[in-house]
Design an enzyme around this catalytic site. Structure first.
Site, short mmCIF file in Angstrom:
data_model
loop_
_atom_site.label_atom_id
_atom_site.label_comp_id
_atom_site.label_asym_id
_atom_site.label_seq_id
_atom_site.Cartn_x
_atom_site.Cartn_y
_atom_site.Cartn_z
N CYS A 1 0.84 -1.21 0.00
CA CYS A 1 0.00 0.00 0.00
C CYS A 1 0.87 1.26 0.00
CB CYS A 1 -1.00 -0.05 1.15
SG CYS A 1 -2.47 0.90 0.77
N HIS B 1 -3.56 -5.19 0.39
CA HIS B 1 -3.03 -5.71 1.66
C HIS B 1 -3.05 -7.24 1.69
CE1 HIS B 1 -2.63 -1.91 3.86
NE2 HIS B 1 -3.62 -1.52 3.09
N GLU C 1 -1.41 -9.17 3.49
CA GLU C 1 -1.23 -9.72 4.84
C GLU C 1 -2.53 -10.19 5.47
OE1 GLU C 1 -0.99 -6.56 3.97
OE2 GLU C 1 -1.54 -5.16 5.57
N1 GLN Z 1 -2.12 6.79 2.62
C1 GLN Z 1 -2.13 6.00 1.42
C2 GLN Z 1 -3.47 6.08 0.71
O1 GLN Z 1 -4.45 6.47 1.30
C3 GLN Z 1 -1.78 4.55 1.71
C4 GLN Z 1 -2.84 3.85 2.48
C5 GLN Z 1 -2.35 2.55 3.10
O2 GLN Z 1 -1.17 2.29 3.16
N2 GLN Z 1 -3.27 1.75 3.61
O3 GLN Z 1 -3.57 5.74 -0.44
#
Ligand code: GLN
Length: 543
Positions: free
Chosen positions: A381, A509, A511
């Site tokens: 992310c 994600h 994970e």
């Molecule tokens: N802050 C970034 C976004 O909103 C990454 C979000 C995250 O890592 N979950 O896209």
């Protein structure tokens, strides 16, 4: 008819109620029963999505896009149950529903009260997770018995039992037996008080599970039985585990917990076959190799903030018959001391998700260090976004490249706000990110494709910003591979760097979908790459 198991906690918080509940779920599933799980949180936020990880730990995301408590991660790692938006609710959610109903006029003429309206809504939300009449619902009540905010929930679970047939509801109370080192004694008094509080409300626990540092003796069992009004055989010990949280179900099983639950709830089911679980514990206990992975984040002081990441790294280790030593590094330390000082001994570098500007340049430096020194890199992310920013600045030559999350006036906004997010920023923050599972198509021949062994995948998201498509050409012509794309929208979901041993970053994600018995393929592949890096470096591969 569904059956209900309610897990409450006594004496102190952080006893591991989530782990205990997940372990019960795992054991019952292994007895061939169908389990669903739920977490009830007594705080007023509608969900944990807007809370800082320092407050709450990780926000766990389900397939259907719910932002939930991290205990849901334990449930999904230990069991195969499918968790949904209905699997986690809070006081905030209960009141939100009630106030909406009241404004609509559903209670017209009535005074809306905690009993019966709040308790009825709680009961409705508990029952809402039943999908099949054969379900066994395990509902874990957050907080500690005695908390003011937990009272309506205890009242609700007391009432729920009255409407169910006999042998359909079970109350399990998890408590702490403090150990007094000076006198060398385990004390049962706090447990007696905690159960006393429950009984005042009208809940008599059927089973008591005692967290303890040292083994309990028969006298403790007898005391707890006598003062808490439970059978001696219904007092279980949950001693601190030696090397892995995945030992918990085994130690409860050895004492016959699942058999007792099956008897009390008239469940049937067969003796569980725990061979596979036992095998994974063997690997965790004595792996044949090891590697060191640096996790560069903003909340590394708090182990719960990246819970699923740490667990998934462990799973990747299990799949490789290896132990993954995790070195938690504050990204701000890299800003102050440089990457080399913090990362020189890392066999792999992982940058997890995150929000906000603090520590961001340290993460960019970590991605650069991994790229330039050919250390396996796994970006998740925000970890993808910083890798893209770094590549733009130092490979594509795009000076001042950044994400518009951190620099609105960047001359090269290589990461920018998702179109549909524009209306939400600063106006409606709760539950408005791009959330939940979306499909992704993998580029044949990419590392992602090799790891997954398929070209079509589905992964969970939680973000507002994305790879800016205006820069696709600039990146691909400089050696970045767009290895995963959304088939339904024009979104880049995975990037890789071509001439690097293993540099892969994902917008989603992974994970959240890793289990000890089935490590996520990307974590397995990342750990394989880290082990290979360790072999090539001066440190020999040894445990
Ligand atoms: N802050 C970034 C976004 O909103 C990454 C979000 C995250 O890592 N979950 O896209």
């Amino acid at each position: 008819m569904p059956k209900y198991i309610f897990v409450t906690g006594g004496v102190v918080s952080s006893l591991g109620k989530g782990l205990t509940s997940a372990s019960i779920g795992m054991l019952l599933e292994h007895r061939g029963l169908k389990v669903t799980m739920q977490k009830i949180d007594p705080y007023l936020n509608v969900d944990p999505g807007t809370m800082s990880p320092f407050q709450h730990g990780e926000v766990y995301v389900t397939d259907d896009g719910a932002e939930t408590d991290l205990d849901m991660g334990h449930y999904e790692r230990f069991t195969n149950c499918k968790l949904t938006k209905a699997s986690n609710f809070t006081t905030g959610r209960v009141y939100y529903n009630i106030i909406n109903k009241e404004r609509r006029g559903d209670y017209l003429g009535k005074t809306v009260q905690v009993v019966p309206h709040v308790t009825d809504e709680i009961i409705r939300l508990i029952r809402a997770i039943v999908q099949d009449e054969n379900d066994i619902v395990i509902s874990e009540l957050g907080g500690t018995v005695g908390d003011i905010e937990g009272l309506p929930f205890l009242e609700a679970i007391r009432q729920l039992r009255l409407d169910e047939p006999p042998n359909s509801c079970l109350y399990i109370h998890l408590t702490l037996l403090p150990y007094l080192k000076t006198s060398g004694e385990l004390k049962t008094k706090p447990t007696q008080h905690s159960v006393g509080k429950l009984r005042e409300i009208g809940i008599q626990p059927d089973i008591i599970i005692c967290r303890t540092q040292v083994p309990m003796q028969q006298e403790h069992r007898e005391k707890i039985s006598l003062f808490c009004n439970v059978r001696k055989e219904a007092v279980f010990e949950e001693k601190d585990v030696d090397y892995s949280i995945y030992e918990v179900p085994m130690l409860l099983h050895r004492q016959g917990l699942d058999t007792m639950i099956a008897e009390l709830l008239d469940l049937g089911g067969s003796e569980p076959d725990l061979t596979k679980w036992q095998e994974l514990l063997e690997v965790v206990k004595s792996p044949s190799q090891m590697c060191k992975v640096a996790v560069v984040g903003k909340y590394v002081e708090l182990i719960d903030a990246y819970k699923s990441i740490y667990e998934a790294l462990g799973h990747g280790g299990i799949a490789n018959d290896a132990r993954v030593e995790i070195k938690r590094i504050r990204s701000e330390d890299i800003e102050h001391m440089g990457a080399e000082a913090n990362l020189h001994d890392a066999d792999g570098i992982l940058v997890p998700g995150g929000f906000g500007e603090r520590g961001i340049e340290g993460k960019v430096l970590a991605a650069r260090y991994a790229r330039e020194n050919e250390i396996p890199y796994f970006g998740i992310c925000l970890g993808l976004q910083v890798a893209v920013v770094e590549f733009a600045r130092n490979v594509c030559g795009l000076e001042g490249a950044n994400s518009t999350e951190f620099d609105k006036a960047s001359p090269a906004p290589v990461i920018s706000l998702l179109e549909e997010q524009k209306e939400f920023i600063g106006k409606k923050m709760g539950g408005t990110m791009r959330l939940g599972a979306y499909p992704c198509v993998l580029e044949k021949g990419s590392r992602a494709h090799a790891a997954y062994g398929t070209t079509e995948i589905s992964e969970r998201h939680r973000h507002r910003y994305e790879f800016n498509n205006a820069y696709r050409e600039a990146f691909t012509s400089s050696g970045m591979i767009l290895a995963g794309l959304s088939p339904v929208r024009d979104l880049v979901e995975i990037v890789e760097i071509a001439n690097h041993p293993w540099f892969l970053a994902v917008q989603f994600h992974p994970e959240f979908k890793s289990k000890p018995t089935a490590a996520h393929p990307l974590f397995t592949a990342f750990v394989t790459a880290a082990l290979a890096h360790r072999k090539d470096s001066e440190h020999p591969s040894q445990v």
